[in-house]
Design a protein around this motif. Structure first.
Motif, mmCIF file in Angstrom:
data_model
loop_
_atom_site.group_PDB
_atom_site.id
_atom_site.type_symbol
_atom_site.label_atom_id
_atom_site.label_comp_id
_atom_site.label_asym_id
_atom_site.label_seq_id
_atom_site.Cartn_x
_atom_site.Cartn_y
_atom_site.Cartn_z
ATOM 1 N N ASP A 19 -2.356 -4.370 9.050
ATOM 2 C CA ASP A 19 -1.758 -4.583 10.156
ATOM 3 C C ASP A 19 -0.577 -5.474 9.713
ATOM 4 O O ASP A 19 0.133 -5.867 10.579
ATOM 5 C CB ASP A 19 -2.607 -5.415 11.104
ATOM 6 C CG ASP A 19 -3.859 -4.756 11.696
ATOM 7 O OD1 ASP A 19 -3.431 -3.578 12.331
ATOM 8 O OD2 ASP A 19 -4.795 -5.241 11.754
ATOM 9 N N GLY A 20 -0.492 -6.003 8.312
ATOM 10 C CA GLY A 20 0.745 -6.783 8.137
ATOM 11 C C GLY A 20 2.088 -6.127 8.463
ATOM 12 O O GLY A 20 2.252 -4.905 8.025
ATOM 13 N N GLU A 21 3.072 -7.134 8.445
ATOM 14 C CA GLU A 21 4.487 -6.508 8.429
ATOM 15 C C GLU A 21 4.808 -5.688 7.110
ATOM 16 O O GLU A 21 5.572 -4.786 7.177
ATOM 17 C CB GLU A 21 5.357 -7.618 8.696
ATOM 18 C CG GLU A 21 5.226 -8.119 10.190
ATOM 19 C CD GLU A 21 5.717 -6.865 11.163
ATOM 20 O OE1 GLU A 21 6.549 -6.117 10.938
ATOM 21 O OE2 GLU A 21 4.596 -6.548 12.088
ATOM 22 N N ALA A 22 4.540 -6.324 6.077
ATOM 23 C CA ALA A 22 4.997 -5.959 4.568
ATOM 24 C C ALA A 22 4.222 -4.365 4.504
ATOM 25 O O ALA A 22 4.751 -3.511 4.249
ATOM 26 C CB ALA A 22 4.401 -6.756 3.289
ATOM 27 N N PHE A 23 2.845 -4.210 4.874
ATOM 28 C CA PHE A 23 2.292 -2.986 5.104
ATOM 29 C C PHE A 23 2.917 -1.763 5.713
ATOM 30 O O PHE A 23 3.174 -0.822 5.323
ATOM 31 C CB PHE A 23 0.986 -2.980 5.160
ATOM 32 C CG PHE A 23 0.042 -1.702 5.015
ATOM 33 C CD1 PHE A 23 -0.090 -1.407 3.799
ATOM 34 C CD2 PHE A 23 -0.315 -1.171 6.074
ATOM 35 C CE1 PHE A 23 -1.044 -0.191 3.704
ATOM 36 C CE2 PHE A 23 -0.810 0.040 6.003
ATOM 37 C CZ PHE A 23 -1.407 0.641 4.775
ATOM 38 N N LYS A 24 3.385 -2.480 6.958
ATOM 39 C CA LYS A 24 3.967 -1.345 7.819
ATOM 40 C C LYS A 24 5.477 -1.129 7.496
ATOM 41 O O LYS A 24 5.758 0.084 7.592
ATOM 42 C CB LYS A 24 4.107 -2.090 9.202
ATOM 43 C CG LYS A 24 2.853 -2.238 10.036
ATOM 44 C CD LYS A 24 2.979 -2.800 11.325
ATOM 45 C CE LYS A 24 1.529 -3.002 12.064
ATOM 46 N NZ LYS A 24 1.369 -3.609 13.362
ATOM 47 N N GLU A 25 5.990 -1.990 6.723
ATOM 48 C CA GLU A 25 7.208 -1.539 6.174
ATOM 49 C C GLU A 25 7.311 -0.532 5.045
ATOM 50 O O GLU A 25 7.879 0.358 4.821
ATOM 51 C CB GLU A 25 8.212 -2.908 5.699
ATOM 52 C CG GLU A 25 9.158 -2.732 5.105
ATOM 53 C CD GLU A 25 10.489 -2.231 5.981
ATOM 54 O OE1 GLU A 25 11.416 -1.576 5.706
ATOM 55 O OE2 GLU A 25 10.339 -2.467 7.395
ATOM 56 N N TYR A 26 6.263 -0.790 4.204
ATOM 57 C CA TYR A 26 5.940 0.179 3.064
ATOM 58 C C TYR A 26 5.660 1.448 3.656
ATOM 59 O O TYR A 26 6.248 2.282 3.039
ATOM 60 C CB TYR A 26 4.894 -0.383 2.340
ATOM 61 C CG TYR A 26 4.488 0.488 0.914
ATOM 62 C CD1 TYR A 26 5.176 0.502 0.058
ATOM 63 C CD2 TYR A 26 3.169 1.352 1.037
ATOM 64 C CE1 TYR A 26 4.838 1.341 -0.971
ATOM 65 C CE2 TYR A 26 3.015 2.141 0.155
ATOM 66 C CZ TYR A 26 3.705 2.421 -0.860
ATOM 67 O OH TYR A 26 3.258 3.009 -2.018
ATOM 68 N N LEU A 27 4.877 1.554 4.845
ATOM 69 C CA LEU A 27 4.586 2.874 5.072
ATOM 70 C C LEU A 27 5.743 3.609 5.630
ATOM 71 O O LEU A 27 5.893 4.743 5.832
ATOM 72 C CB LEU A 27 3.580 2.766 6.208
ATOM 73 C CG LEU A 27 1.952 2.302 5.933
ATOM 74 C CD1 LEU A 27 0.984 2.344 7.294
ATOM 75 C CD2 LEU A 27 1.659 3.507 4.765
ATOM 76 N N ASN A 28 6.587 2.757 6.355
ATOM 77 C CA ASN A 28 7.978 3.381 6.905
ATOM 78 C C ASN A 28 8.735 3.892 5.684
ATOM 79 O O ASN A 28 9.500 4.878 6.451
ATOM 80 C CB ASN A 28 8.527 2.067 7.649
ATOM 81 C CG ASN A 28 7.942 1.815 8.978
ATOM 82 O OD1 ASN A 28 7.225 2.707 9.668
ATOM 83 N ND2 ASN A 28 8.347 0.880 9.374
ATOM 84 N N ASN A 29 8.617 3.835 4.520
ATOM 85 C CA ASN A 29 9.416 3.888 3.750
ATOM 86 C C ASN A 29 8.789 4.826 2.709
ATOM 87 O O ASN A 29 9.214 5.146 1.423
ATOM 88 C CB ASN A 29 10.208 2.678 2.852
ATOM 89 C CG ASN A 29 10.956 2.160 3.699
ATOM 90 O OD1 ASN A 29 11.912 2.766 4.543
ATOM 91 N ND2 ASN A 29 10.961 0.579 3.940
ATOM 92 N N ASP A 30 7.712 5.304 2.880
ATOM 93 C CA ASP A 30 6.689 5.991 1.940
ATOM 94 C C ASP A 30 5.925 7.228 2.814
ATOM 95 O O ASP A 30 5.755 6.986 3.861
ATOM 96 C CB ASP A 30 5.715 5.012 1.542
ATOM 97 C CG ASP A 30 5.032 5.923 0.259
ATOM 98 O OD1 ASP A 30 5.692 6.133 -0.922
ATOM 99 O OD2 ASP A 30 3.885 5.905 0.052
#
Length: 107
Positions: free
Chosen positions: A65-76
């Motif tokens: 749920d974290g913002e960093a994880f979501k950002e990672y998923l958006n770029n991977d």
């Protein structure tokens, strides 16, 4: 360092410009060539392999749920959140085919 790099580049250029290709002994030695041609190709036993590679398993208990994880998923393009389900499905498919060997690489 620059001098070494320059020497390396010059050597690569000279080697690339060579018009002679390497030759192998069996190409010019008729005895060796006929010896190779006379030998029968080896026989190998039948084997059935299943291969899994780069599974990228992610433990969702670490958080999704974290913002960093979501950002990672958006770029991977890895499907980390679904990785366990994908692996279980792949293993079920492999088990149903009953391979003799299972190779898992890139864990």
């Amino acid at each position: 360092m620059q001098k070494l790099l320059l020497i390396l580049c010059v050597n690569i250029i000279f080697c690339a410009c060579s018009s002679t290709l390497p030759t192998f002994s069996y190409e010019s030695d008729s005895t060796l060539k006929s010896s190779i041609e006379e030998k029968a190709a080896p026989t190998y036993p039948q084997a059935y392999f299943a291969v899994l590679s780069d599974t990228h398993i992610y433990d969702t208990n670490l958080g999704i749920d974290g913002e960093a994880f979501k950002e990672y998923l958006n770029n991977d393009r890895k499907m980390l959140v679904q990785s366990v389900e994908i692996l279980e499905s792949a293993l079920s498919d492999i088990a149903s085919k009953k391979p003799q060997f299972v190779l898992i690489q890139g864990i």
